[in-house]
Write an enzyme that holds these catalytic residues in place. Structure first.
Site, short mmCIF file in Angstrom:
data_model
loop_
_atom_site.label_atom_id
_atom_site.label_comp_id
_atom_site.label_asym_id
_atom_site.label_seq_id
_atom_site.Cartn_x
_atom_site.Cartn_y
_atom_site.Cartn_z
N GLU A 1 38.20 -37.29 -58.70
CA GLU A 1 39.32 -36.95 -59.26
C GLU A 1 40.31 -38.26 -59.49
OE1 GLU A 1 42.14 -36.04 -61.69
OE2 GLU A 1 41.00 -34.12 -60.81
N ASP B 1 36.94 -42.65 -61.33
CA ASP B 1 36.30 -41.80 -62.41
C ASP B 1 34.98 -41.49 -61.97
OD1 ASP B 1 34.70 -41.76 -64.82
OD2 ASP B 1 36.04 -43.16 -65.72
N LYS C 1 42.80 -32.20 -79.50
CA LYS C 1 42.42 -32.75 -80.88
C LYS C 1 41.29 -33.11 -81.16
CE LYS C 1 47.27 -34.72 -81.15
NZ LYS C 1 48.21 -35.70 -81.00
N ASP D 1 40.18 -31.25 -68.46
CA ASP D 1 41.11 -31.74 -69.52
C ASP D 1 40.60 -31.21 -70.73
OD1 ASP D 1 42.79 -32.93 -71.45
OD2 ASP D 1 43.45 -34.38 -69.74
N THR E 1 41.89 -20.79 -59.45
CA THR E 1 42.61 -22.25 -59.17
C THR E 1 43.89 -21.88 -59.72
OG1 THR E 1 42.03 -23.22 -61.16
CG2 THR E 1 40.44 -23.33 -59.27
N ARG E 2 44.81 -23.02 -59.58
CA ARG E 2 46.29 -23.02 -60.17
C ARG E 2 46.11 -22.94 -61.70
NH1 ARG E 2 49.00 -28.31 -60.06
NH2 ARG E 2 47.47 -29.85 -59.90
N TYR E 3 44.96 -23.87 -61.87
CA TYR E 3 45.14 -23.91 -63.84
C TYR E 3 44.43 -22.60 -64.36
CZ TYR E 3 45.30 -28.94 -62.84
OH TYR E 3 45.87 -30.25 -62.46
N GLU E 4 43.72 -21.83 -63.65
CA GLU E 4 43.32 -20.60 -64.16
C GLU E 4 44.48 -19.57 -64.21
OE1 GLU E 4 39.30 -18.63 -63.85
OE2 GLU E 4 40.23 -17.47 -62.44
N GLU F 1 31.99 -31.89 -57.39
CA GLU F 1 32.79 -31.45 -58.27
C GLU F 1 33.64 -32.45 -59.06
OE1 GLU F 1 36.60 -28.31 -58.40
OE2 GLU F 1 35.27 -28.34 -56.61
#
Length: 238
Positions: free
Chosen positions: A99, A126, A152, A148, A217-220, A74
């Site tokens: 992560e 990384d 831009k 992420d 997930t919390r981001y979703e 992941e």
């Protein structure tokens, strides 16, 4: 994510690559610092950083995990919800999470303690460094969940779904291995659908319906609260 970049130290032995984003955020709770101090060392495979492995010798995954079970990867596990969920559901699979955001690593370690899973490895850095030393064809499945977005246009080259990341991922994935991508950013999925097949993957499925074993997930959840629509794509490594 911030717009900060690292700069190479003088005399560094490693070939330089930019890193964009944050390594750390707000002050961690005392419990999270404890997790980092007590748990990370035993969960972190050695030989990923250039300092530990300047000749970039392949990792011995069976030696680290103590078995030859399939390995999943992941990339950018955030707070670790999905990573721990999958480890608990598939106990006969070894999963590595990469992560660089140390606060997310600390959150993951707390979830690992709570769930009692033992089939996880954590690279607090990384994902490109990790993919450098994963053996060719050693990964049976990969996940990229809510990466992420770098919204831009001039920053789109920083996204994971670019050749700099996808070609190494293609190398470490086994033939016919699955690569799953979840995002709430339409332009990110647009780029995903263009760049991933060009890197040697076949699109298998694309819809607004998550996978049967998915955990939101919390981001979703944040995306849903803010009115953005989740999007899911599955690719096969050709």
């Amino acid at each position: 994510m911030s717009d900060e970049t690292e700069h190479p130290s003088e005399g560094s032995p490693r070939p330089w690559r930019n890193f964009y984003g944050r390594r750390s955020g707000k002050t961690m709770r005392a419990s999270q610092k404890t997790y980092l101090n007590e748990d990370l060392d035993r969960l972190r495979p050695r030989g990923i950083t250039h300092e530990e492995n300047p000749t970039r010798e392949p990792l011995d995954l069976a030696a680290f995990f103590g078995n030859d079970n399939p390995v999943w990867l992941e990339v950018g596990f955030g707070g670790g919800e999905h990573l721990v969920h999958m480890a608990a559901r598939y106990r006969d699979v070894n999963i590595i999470g990469a992560e660089p955001f140390i606060n997310g690593v600390a959150m993951l370690l707390g979830k690992i303690r709570q769930a009692g899973v033992t089939n996880l490895a954590v690279h607090p850095g990384d994902a490109r460094d990790l993919m450098d030393v994963l053996p060719e064809g050693s990964v049976a499945r990969a996940f990229l969940n809510y990466p992420d977005p770098w919204p831009k246009a001039r920053h789109h080259r920083r996204r994971f779904v670019t050749p700099e990341h996808l070609l190494p991922l293609h190398r470490v994935l086994a033939l016919n291995a699955m690569f799953r991508v979840a995002t709430d950013i339409p332009d990110y999925m647009r780029q995903t659908l263009e760049e991933v097949p060009a890197a040697g993957f076949e699109l298998i499925a694309h819809s607004g319906t998550p996978w049967e074993d998915w955990i939101s997930t919390r981001y979703e959840q944040k995306a849903l609260r803010e009115g953005r629509v989740p999007d899911y794509a599955t690719f096969r490594r050709a």
